[in-house]
Motif scaffolding. Structure first.
Motif, PDB file in Angstrom:
ATOM      1  N   THR A  43       0.829  -1.203   0.000  1.00 39.78           N
ATOM      2  CA  THR A  43       0.000   0.000   0.000  1.00 39.78           C
ATOM      3  C   THR A  43       0.866   1.256   0.000  1.00 39.78           C
ATOM      4  O   THR A  43       0.649   2.167  -0.790  1.00 39.78           O
ATOM      5  CB  THR A  43      -0.931   0.008   1.223  1.00 39.78           C
ATOM      6  OG1 THR A  43      -1.696  -1.192   1.216  1.00 39.78           O
ATOM      7  CG2 THR A  43      -1.855   1.201   1.204  1.00 39.78           C
ATOM      8  N   THR A  44       1.864   1.278   0.883  1.00 38.48           N
ATOM      9  CA  THR A  44       2.712   2.466   1.005  1.00 38.48           C
ATOM     10  C   THR A  44       4.051   2.305   0.302  1.00 38.48           C
ATOM     11  O   THR A  44       4.826   3.262   0.240  1.00 38.48           O
ATOM     12  CB  THR A  44       2.976   2.770   2.491  1.00 38.48           C
ATOM     13  OG1 THR A  44       3.649   1.653   3.075  1.00 38.48           O
ATOM     14  CG2 THR A  44       1.686   3.067   3.220  1.00 38.48           C
ATOM     15  N   TRP A  87       2.900   0.975  10.479  1.00 40.39           N
ATOM     16  CA  TRP A  87       2.165   2.230  10.320  1.00 40.39           C
ATOM     17  C   TRP A  87       0.713   1.933   9.994  1.00 40.39           C
ATOM     18  O   TRP A  87       0.354   0.808   9.683  1.00 40.39           O
ATOM     19  CB  TRP A  87       2.796   3.093   9.223  1.00 40.39           C
ATOM     20  CG  TRP A  87       3.127   2.301   8.013  1.00 40.39           C
ATOM     21  CD1 TRP A  87       2.297   1.966   6.997  1.00 40.39           C
ATOM     22  CD2 TRP A  87       4.376   1.700   7.705  1.00 40.39           C
ATOM     23  NE1 TRP A  87       2.942   1.183   6.067  1.00 40.39           N
ATOM     24  CE2 TRP A  87       4.231   1.006   6.477  1.00 40.39           C
ATOM     25  CE3 TRP A  87       5.614   1.658   8.334  1.00 40.39           C
ATOM     26  CZ2 TRP A  87       5.271   0.305   5.895  1.00 40.39           C
ATOM     27  CZ3 TRP A  87       6.630   0.950   7.731  1.00 40.39           C
ATOM     28  CH2 TRP A  87       6.461   0.293   6.527  1.00 40.39           C
ATOM     29  N   LYS A  88      -0.111   2.939  10.060  1.00 35.47           N
ATOM     30  CA  LYS A  88      -1.549   2.790   9.832  1.00 35.47           C
ATOM     31  C   LYS A  88      -1.929   3.330   8.452  1.00 35.47           C
ATOM     32  O   LYS A  88      -1.252   4.183   7.901  1.00 35.47           O
ATOM     33  CB  LYS A  88      -2.345   3.557  10.897  1.00 35.47           C
ATOM     34  CG  LYS A  88      -2.073   3.111  12.309  1.00 35.47           C
ATOM     35  CD  LYS A  88      -2.721   1.804  12.592  1.00 35.47           C
ATOM     36  CE  LYS A  88      -2.526   1.437  14.066  1.00 35.47           C
ATOM     37  NZ  LYS A  88      -3.065   0.168  14.394  1.00 35.47           N
ATOM     38  N   GLY A  89      -3.038   2.824   7.933  1.00 31.00           N
ATOM     39  CA  GLY A  89      -3.573   3.298   6.670  1.00 31.00           C
ATOM     40  C   GLY A  89      -4.564   4.429   6.903  1.00 31.00           C
ATOM     41  O   GLY A  89      -4.606   5.045   7.968  1.00 31.00           O
ATOM     42  N   LYS A  90      -5.380   4.671   5.903  1.00 33.90           N
ATOM     43  CA  LYS A  90      -6.389   5.725   6.021  1.00 33.90           C
ATOM     44  C   LYS A  90      -7.378   5.375   7.129  1.00 33.90           C
ATOM     45  O   LYS A  90      -7.718   4.209   7.322  1.00 33.90           O
ATOM     46  CB  LYS A  90      -7.144   5.887   4.712  1.00 33.90           C
ATOM     47  CG  LYS A  90      -6.315   6.505   3.611  1.00 33.90           C
ATOM     48  CD  LYS A  90      -7.147   6.711   2.366  1.00 33.90           C
ATOM     49  CE  LYS A  90      -6.315   7.347   1.285  1.00 33.90           C
ATOM     50  NZ  LYS A  90      -7.079   7.544   0.052  1.00 33.90           N
ATOM     51  N   CYS A  91      -7.816   6.376   7.827  1.00 33.00           N
ATOM     52  CA  CYS A  91      -8.787   6.231   8.928  1.00 33.00           C
ATOM     53  C   CYS A  91      -8.273   5.315  10.036  1.00 33.00           C
ATOM     54  O   CYS A  91      -9.058   4.688  10.749  1.00 33.00           O
ATOM     55  CB  CYS A  91     -10.130   5.736   8.405  1.00 33.00           C
ATOM     56  SG  CYS A  91     -10.885   6.811   7.190  1.00 33.00           S
ATOM     57  N   GLY A  92      -6.959   5.157  10.170  1.00 29.01           N
ATOM     58  CA  GLY A  92      -6.384   4.374  11.249  1.00 29.01           C
ATOM     59  C   GLY A  92      -6.478   2.867  11.082  1.00 29.01           C
ATOM     60  O   GLY A  92      -6.321   2.124  12.046  1.00 29.01           O
ATOM     61  N   LYS A  93      -6.732   2.396   9.870  1.00 30.40           N
ATOM     62  CA  LYS A  93      -6.843   0.947   9.637  1.00 30.40           C
ATOM     63  C   LYS A  93      -5.462   0.296   9.661  1.00 30.40           C
ATOM     64  O   LYS A  93      -4.469   0.887   9.250  1.00 30.40           O
ATOM     65  CB  LYS A  93      -7.496   0.664   8.285  1.00 30.40           C
ATOM     66  CG  LYS A  93      -8.951   1.047   8.231  1.00 30.40           C
ATOM     67  CD  LYS A  93      -9.544   0.645   6.903  1.00 30.40           C
ATOM     68  CE  LYS A  93     -11.017   1.004   6.844  1.00 30.40           C
ATOM     69  NZ  LYS A  93     -11.603   0.636   5.552  1.00 30.40           N
TER      70      LYS A  93
END
Length: 76
Positions: free
Chosen positions: A5-6, A33-39
């Protein structure tokens, strides 16, 4: 391992080995690390069947050790 993803690399010690729906084996680790909205994000990397069987034996061994400890403490 690499988070797709990143596109960032990270290291992890002893990742989980899982059986995927397509009957292949893969290492699975949560990204630091976290994705969008803390996922939570997960990274996957294909593994061998030997790695899967070794991981399962190791995890079953720790489960049996914990159950033996629990049964010993219950009997006291």
């Amino acid at each position: 391992m690499k988070c797709m993803t990143t596109k960032q690399n990270f290291t992890c010690d002893e990742p989980e080995v899982v059986l995927l729906k397509n009957k292949r084996f893969a290492y699975k680790a949560i990204c630091p690390w976290k994705g969008k909205c803390g996922k939570d994000l997960y990274a996957f990397k294909f593994a061998t069947s030997k790695a899967y069987h070794d991981y399962m034996q190791k995890s079953l061994g720790t489960i049996e050790e914990h159950s033996d400890d629990d049964s010993a403490s219950e009997s006291e």
